[in-house]
Write an enzyme that holds these catalytic residues in place. Structure first.
Site, PDB file in Angstrom:
ATOM      1  N   TYR A  62      -6.814  -8.915  11.202  1.00  0.00           N
ATOM      2  CA  TYR A  62      -5.011  -9.100  11.811  1.00  0.00           C
ATOM      3  C   TYR A  62      -5.007  -9.747  13.558  1.00  0.00           C
ATOM      4  CZ  TYR A  62      -4.648  -5.125   8.266  1.00  0.00           C
ATOM      5  OH  TYR A  62      -3.889  -5.000   7.213  1.00  0.00           O
ATOM      6  N   ASN A  73     -12.276  -1.396  -1.133  1.00  0.00           N
ATOM      7  CA  ASN A  73     -11.719  -1.616   0.069  1.00  0.00           C
ATOM      8  C   ASN A  73     -11.866  -1.100   1.860  1.00  0.00           C
ATOM      9  OD1 ASN A  73      -9.767  -2.985   1.899  1.00  0.00           O
ATOM     10  ND2 ASN A  73      -9.198  -0.831   2.692  1.00  0.00           N
ATOM     11  N   GLU A  74     -13.246  -2.358   2.845  1.00  0.00           N
ATOM     12  CA  GLU A  74     -12.745  -2.213   3.755  1.00  0.00           C
ATOM     13  C   GLU A  74     -14.215  -0.918   3.894  1.00  0.00           C
ATOM     14  OE1 GLU A  74      -9.983  -1.411   6.994  1.00  0.00           O
ATOM     15  OE2 GLU A  74      -9.337  -3.502   6.741  1.00  0.00           O
ATOM     16  N   GLU A 104       0.325  -0.848   0.297  1.00  0.00           N
ATOM     17  CA  GLU A 104      -0.139  -0.251  -0.001  1.00  0.00           C
ATOM     18  C   GLU A 104       0.740   1.083   0.009  1.00  0.00           C
ATOM     19  OE1 GLU A 104      -2.799   0.252   2.643  1.00  0.00           O
ATOM     20  OE2 GLU A 104      -3.886   2.036   2.541  1.00  0.00           O
ATOM     21  N   GLU A 130      -5.754  -9.287   3.819  1.00  0.00           N
ATOM     22  CA  GLU A 130      -5.395  -8.685   4.533  1.00  0.00           C
ATOM     23  C   GLU A 130      -4.758  -9.366   5.634  1.00  0.00           C
ATOM     24  OE1 GLU A 130      -5.865  -4.539   5.299  1.00  0.00           O
ATOM     25  OE2 GLU A 130      -6.525  -3.840   3.673  1.00  0.00           O
TER      26      GLU A 130
HETATM   27  O1  AHR Z   1      -3.123  -2.580   5.537  1.00  0.00           O
HETATM   28  C1  AHR Z   1      -3.334  -1.831   7.219  1.00  0.00           C
HETATM   29  C2  AHR Z   1      -5.166  -0.791   7.363  1.00  0.00           C
HETATM   30  O2  AHR Z   1      -5.481  -1.777   7.332  1.00  0.00           O
HETATM   31  C3  AHR Z   1      -5.163  -0.930   5.597  1.00  0.00           C
HETATM   32  O3  AHR Z   1      -4.991  -0.060   4.882  1.00  0.00           O
HETATM   33  C4  AHR Z   1      -6.785  -1.355   5.758  1.00  0.00           C
HETATM   34  O4  AHR Z   1      -7.428  -1.708   5.121  1.00  0.00           O
HETATM   35  C5  AHR Z   1      -6.959  -2.341   7.060  1.00  0.00           C
HETATM   36  O5  AHR Z   1      -7.921  -1.216   8.050  1.00  0.00           O
END
Ligand code: AHR
Length: 495
Positions: free
Chosen positions: A240, A173-174, A26, A296
């Site tokens: 995550y 995205n998101e 990114e 992600e």
């Molecule tokens: O990877 C960092 C960020 O995490 C990304 O930009 C976003 O899509 C997610 O919240």
């Protein structure tokens, strides 16, 4: 006590898509600029502006697909600002990531050339949050149309005659968060509208990926599949591994056994997420046509002290190696539904493969795990059954001590990857091999481990954690016996 398993070496359960080993870069912190792109005039050795050390290292792990330009950045990115002569490109503010100036020197041409140099597939994420249908439609036309049209002609004028092949395209995205704070019903409608204009030009057939859920948001998956499932090829999922809470995630290097345990526990949640989102998808798509694209994933700790908090720079220890190992095993074992995954992010951001400082570059423990696992790419998943499992317990909670997956490669070799997440105890593993012709054979091994759970590579000591040969595995009478050291990721190859 031992962990006992049965591996059917002649019973396959589908192909492990090589794209499970995908990456994500990114416009964030020092990932693209400095980490990958330094420009042709840089004193750092480069090829057409891309760092040679980074290109070389990424080729070694055979990166199959690269997602770009974001992330949250994607829904603020206007691709037209990033084409044409670099000196004329618009400068913008990267509001999400540190408020720094984005000079747009790395744009569509630079990204697609990078993919050519890496021999990987591009995966482009389009702008739904602040973009228009026309802008997205024209981007696809610019990149992939061979005939005469305003966009294809502009591409030629900007130096690229032949169109590129761009198979993977994300529609936002998101969009439940930084991509527009939308409700799933609203995004599902927008997705249907935007994707209509993501055209297939000539031979280029686009695999359209809808913006999917965050971790446990099963309702998002339900609504998207119900309202728009038939218009997509893939649906994304983000998760995550954060040992603490968002406000205080925990240090990347300064942690003890309690945070090690929590990190392992949370990394293993990926299995539950993939299973439950897949179950919802099964309801609308029992043939499993639509892929789950975990575009992600990875660890997210507090930023390295002294660095710009908006740059998300973090160190990477043996703990990250274990997270990578167990997560990739989970994806392999779910390869019927998981068509792609992209660890966040390639260089200098979150669970990075590589870290750079000026002209120096180091490989992280996570990189070495991707190196170990690379032969799973495109291999056939083998049926592996765990009959008895030892546990890793802490504070009254128990986790399975060993994580594993196995595949048969195109070279006919059987490979088993095993992770022992216990920080103090070795794991004795007994694997019954069924379907092997004869009882002869050889086993070879590679391992990523270290004495300390906080072990990591630095620019002064770049090889503290790396892959080494592993010989503690014996094959006799159709049984494979191995002892996995504490905190280790092991690859065993049967010849
Ligand atoms: O990877 C960092 C960020 O995490 C990304 O930009 C976003 O899509 C997610 O919240």
């Amino acid at each position: 006590m031992k962990t006992q398993m049965v591996l059917n070496t002649d019973f396959t359960r589908g192909t492990i898509s090589k794209h499970i080993y995908g990456h994500f870069a990114e416009h964030l912190g020092r990932c693209i600029y400095e980490g990958i792109w330094v420009g042709e005039d840089s004193p750092i050795p480069n090829t057409e502006g891309y760092r040679n050390d980074v290109l070389e290292a990424l080729k070694q792990i055979r990166i199959p697909v690269l997602r770009w330009p974001g992330g949250c950045f994607a829904d603020e990115y206007h691709w037209k600002d990033g084409v044409g002569p670099r000196e004329n490109r618009k400068r913008m503010v990267n509001t999400h990531w540190g408020g720094v100036v984005e000079n747009n020197h790395f744009g569509t041409h630079e990204f697609l050339r990078l993919c050519e140099l890496l021999d990987c597939e591009p995966y482009i994420c389009g702008n739904v949050g602040s973009g228009t249908v026309q802008e997205m439609q024209e981007w696809v036309e610019y990149m992939t149309f061979d005939g005469e049209s305003p966009m294809a002609d502009w591409r030629r004028k900007n130096g690229r005659d032949k169109p590129w092949k761009v198979k993977y395209f994300g529609v936002g995205n998101e969009n439940w968060g930084c991509g527009g704070n939308m409700r799933p019903e609203y995004y599902a409608d927008l997705y249907r509208q935007f994707q209509t204009y993501v055209r297939n030009f000539g031979e280029n057939k686009v695999y359209k990926i809808a913006g999917g859920a965050n971790d446990f948001n099963y309702n998002w998956t339900e609504i998207l599949m119900r309202e728009a499932g038939r218009h997509m090829h893939g649906l994304s999922l983000h998760y995550y591994t954060v040992p603490g809470v968002w406000e205080q995630k925990g240090s990347a290097t300064d942690f003890e056994t309690d945070e090690w345990f929590t990190t392992m526990r949370k990394a293993l949640v990926m299995d539950e997420l993939v299973t439950k989102h897949s179950t919802i998808m099964d309801k609308y798509d029992p043939e499993k046509r639509v892929g789950l694209v975990v575009d992600e994933w990875g660890t997210w700790f507090d930023p390295e002290p002294g660095t710009n908090p908006g740059f998300l720079y973090q160190q990477n220890t043996l703990r990250d190696a274990l997270v990578a190992g167990v997560t990739l095993n989970i994806f392999n074992n779910h390869c019927d539904r998981v068509h792609m995954a992209n660890i966040a992010q390639t260089v200098n951001v979150l669970q990075a493969m590589l870290l750079t400082e000026g002209g120096s570059m180091i490989k992280t423990p996570s990189y070495h795990v991707f190196e170990l696992y690379k032969e799973h790419q495109g291999a056939e998943l083998l049926e592996l059954h765990i009959q008895e499992q030892t546990s890793y317990s802490f504070d009254g909670v128990s986790l399975p001590q060993v994580s594993t997956s196995a595949s048969k490669g195109t070279d006919g070799r059987t490979r088993i990857t095993l992770c022992n997440i216990h920080p103090e105890q070795e794991a004795q593993v007994e694997l019954e091999l069924r379907g092997l012709k004869g009882t002869q054979g050889k086993v070879s091994g590679r391992i990523v481990t270290a004495e300390k759970m906080q072990a990591h590579n630095t620019f002064a000591e770049p090889d503290c954690v790396r892959a080494a040969d592993f010989s503690d595995a014996k094959l006799s009478d159709g049984m494979l016996h191995t002892v996995l050291p504490p905190m280790s990721v092991v690859l065993l190859t049967l010849e």
